[in-house]
Design an enzyme around this catalytic site. Structure first.
Site, PDB file in Angstrom:
ATOM      1  N   GLU A   1      -7.550  49.979  41.951  1.00 32.13           N
ATOM      2  CA  GLU A   1      -7.360  49.277  40.678  1.00 32.13           C
ATOM      3  C   GLU A   1      -6.249  48.236  40.739  1.00 32.13           C
ATOM      4  O   GLU A   1      -5.226  48.360  40.046  1.00 32.13           O
ATOM      5  CB  GLU A   1      -7.071  50.278  39.555  1.00 32.13           C
ATOM      6  CG  GLU A   1      -8.179  51.285  39.331  1.00 32.13           C
ATOM      7  CD  GLU A   1      -7.963  52.144  38.073  1.00 32.13           C
ATOM      8  OE1 GLU A   1      -6.966  51.919  37.366  1.00 32.13           O
ATOM      9  OE2 GLU A   1      -8.794  53.013  37.814  1.00 32.13           O
TER      10      GLU A   1
ATOM     11  N   GLU B   1     -13.854  57.137  40.457  1.00 39.81           N
ATOM     12  CA  GLU B   1     -13.126  57.962  39.491  1.00 39.81           C
ATOM     13  C   GLU B   1     -13.932  58.010  38.212  1.00 39.81           C
ATOM     14  O   GLU B   1     -14.438  56.977  37.759  1.00 39.81           O
ATOM     15  CB  GLU B   1     -11.737  57.391  39.139  1.00 39.81           C
ATOM     16  CG  GLU B   1     -10.720  57.478  40.250  1.00 39.81           C
ATOM     17  CD  GLU B   1      -9.349  56.908  39.848  1.00 39.81           C
ATOM     18  OE1 GLU B   1      -9.024  56.851  38.642  1.00 39.81           O
ATOM     19  OE2 GLU B   1      -8.623  56.503  40.771  1.00 39.81           O
TER      20      GLU B   1
HETATM   21  C1  FCB Z   1      -6.918  55.458  36.655  1.00 41.41           C
HETATM   22  C2  FCB Z   1      -6.001  55.682  37.833  1.00 41.41           C
HETATM   23  C3  FCB Z   1      -5.725  57.137  38.120  1.00 41.41           C
HETATM   24  C4  FCB Z   1      -5.588  57.958  36.857  1.00 41.41           C
HETATM   25  C5  FCB Z   1      -6.726  57.683  35.921  1.00 41.41           C
HETATM   26  C6  FCB Z   1      -6.696  58.512  34.644  1.00 41.41           C
HETATM   27  O1  FCB Z   1      -6.681  54.208  36.116  1.00 41.41           O
HETATM   28  O2  FCB Z   1      -6.538  55.110  38.993  1.00 41.41           O
HETATM   29  O3  FCB Z   1      -4.592  57.204  38.937  1.00 41.41           O
HETATM   30  O4  FCB Z   1      -4.369  57.729  36.274  1.00 41.41           O
HETATM   31  O5  FCB Z   1      -6.775  56.335  35.583  1.00 41.41           O
END
Ligand code: FCB
Length: 449
Positions: free
Chosen positions: A170, A356
């Protein structure tokens, strides 16, 4: 009678995994000669992180890595995406590698492989060595060069143990929360600097990818983004174009340079931004990665609005009806399908992974201490169903990683926001499986629904 344990919605080689990040789980900030990162510094500044908390202890994974592997084994996942703390490997952000740091990640990677779990190593999940921030951080070009050195060193030293690499996690957050809004380390607030940071993050990614290919790396290497395409509040053309403009900062600003070798001109122009491009940079950045990772949590909705100096793109968020998680984020599984389709449809086809996806909830244990986190299970189930629809639609989605293995340090929210499949006792470090752990074990075993 044999009962098939393969979820018919996904091919048998679809990867089920979980993700974590070094600063959020490791603790032991000084062990093995680790240097300071910008998150150590940021957490020490009063008012930056809820209740003055930090990752000093976190999940104690630096010491309990074997417990983590045991949990992963029980969960039955095929892959574990973790990140490497750059200041463990180069305490000052450059120069000779620190053996203790490398050994830690080698042990972890080999320990995973011994259990049949593929290590997916992210080189940078936000913990920049403080020494590099002291020399200007991501807004300066040298940081990209230092990152490429660090990456090359990791490929050489750990290439036998790790076959799946992620350069950056990110980078939008590193650039815009780190140097724009200041919500994240290092907490600087300068719009022009956040764009310079964006360019140098992309350059660092491209240089690292080049180093991997030049070094004969035989695995796969990609980039993880948190792209966003808000819904248009109506079918009026002005709202639909507002939604597209709203997508650029998190999506096209990253994918255009990678796949087209150019930045979205209108976006930069509206902000009077001139990227610090040196001849050759765009070629470096646009070398094709093996995959793009998509981190998806929620989707917003926008309508057209008068441009302001803060928001020159002319859009405004509108209220929504969706249930909210403890982060206040909308639960919108269809948004996952929409963002995957948007990427697959607008940039050349590349393997995609959901790197994620998950949700924070309050998680109150019942009298027996059992955590019946039905909200999280529903969230995961509905998003996995959306992932299945993406596969059916022909999107080259190859895997799904849940965020996250265990409750951890959620950046500026400290320990107050819990995304884990496993709860962690903050005093004893004891791990307790939530119901969602057992749900996800079923998913990984092919009984998802
Ligand atoms: C994302 C991050 C991760 C975590 C999630 C909830 O943006 O990559 O580290 O904090 O959110």
């Amino acid at each position: 009678m044999h009962r098939s344990s393969s979820d018919p919605r996904f091919s048998p080689d679809f990867i089920w995994g979980v993700s974590t990040a070094s600063y959020q789980i490791e603790g032991s900030p000084e062990a093995g000669g680790r240097g300071k990162s910008i998150w150590d510094t940021f957490c020490a500044i009063p008012g930056t992180v809820l209740d003055g908390q930090s990752g000093d202890i976190a999940c104690d994974s630096y010491r309990r890595w074997k417990d983590d592997i045991a949990l992963l084994r029980e969960l039955g996942v095929k892959a574990y995406r973790f990140s490497m703390a750059w200041p463990r490997i180069q305490p000052e952000g450059s120069g000779a590698p620190n053996r203790a740091g490398l050994d830690y990640y080698r042990r972890l990677a080999n320990g995973l492989r011994d259990e049949g779990i593929e290590p997916w190593a992210t080189l940078y999940h936000w913990d920049l060595p403080q020494a590099l921030e002291d020399r200007g951080g991501w807004p300066v070009r040298d940081t990209a060069l230092r990152f490429a050195d660090y990456a090359g060193l990791c490929f050489r030293e750990l290439g036998d143990s790790v076959a799946n690499w992620v350069t950056l996690n990110e980078p939008w957050c590193s650039a815009f929360l780190g140097y724009g809004s200041g919500e994240h380390a290092p907490g600087r607030t300068d719009r022009a600097e956040s764009y310079a940071a964006a360019h140098h993050l992309l350059l660092g990614h491209g240089l690292a990818l080049g180093a991997y290919r030049d070094g004969g790396g035989e695995g796969r290497i990609g980039l993880v983004l948190n792209p966003a395409l808000p819904r248009a509040a109506s079918t009026r053309p002005e709202d639909e174009s507002a939604a597209l403009r709203a997508s650029v900062e998190r999506t096209g600003l990253w994918l255009d340079p990678i796949y087209r070798g150019t930045y979205p001109v209108g976006h930069l122009h509206a902000r009077d931004i001139v990227m610090p491009i040196v001849p050759g940079d765009m070629e470096t950045i646009s070398a094709p990665p093996d995959f793009i990772g998509v981190n998806y949590y929620n989707e917003d909705a926008v309508q057209s609005a008068a441009p302001t100096s803060e928001n020159p793109d002319g859009f405004a968020q509108v209220a929504t009806w969706q249930d909210k998680t403890a982060m206040g984020w909308d639960v919108e599984p269809e948004g996952l399908l929409r963002i995957l389709s948007f990427i697959a449809g607008n940039w050349p086809e590349t393997d995609l992974y959901i790197t994620e996806n998950g949700a924070a909830y309050e998680d109150v244990p019942d009298q027996d201490g059992r955590i019946r986190d039905s909200g999280r299970i529903a969230y995961l189930r509905d998003h996995i169903a959306a992932a299945a629809r993406a596969v059916i639609a022909g999107i080259p989605l190859r895997g799904y990683f849940a965020w996250t293995l265990m409750d951890n340090f959620e950046w500026s929210h400290g320990y107050s926001k819990r995304f884990g499949l496993v709860a962690v006792d903050r005093k004893t470090g004891e791990r307790r499986r939530k119901d969602s752990f057992h749900y996800y074990r079923d998913v990984a075993a092919g009984y998802g629904r």
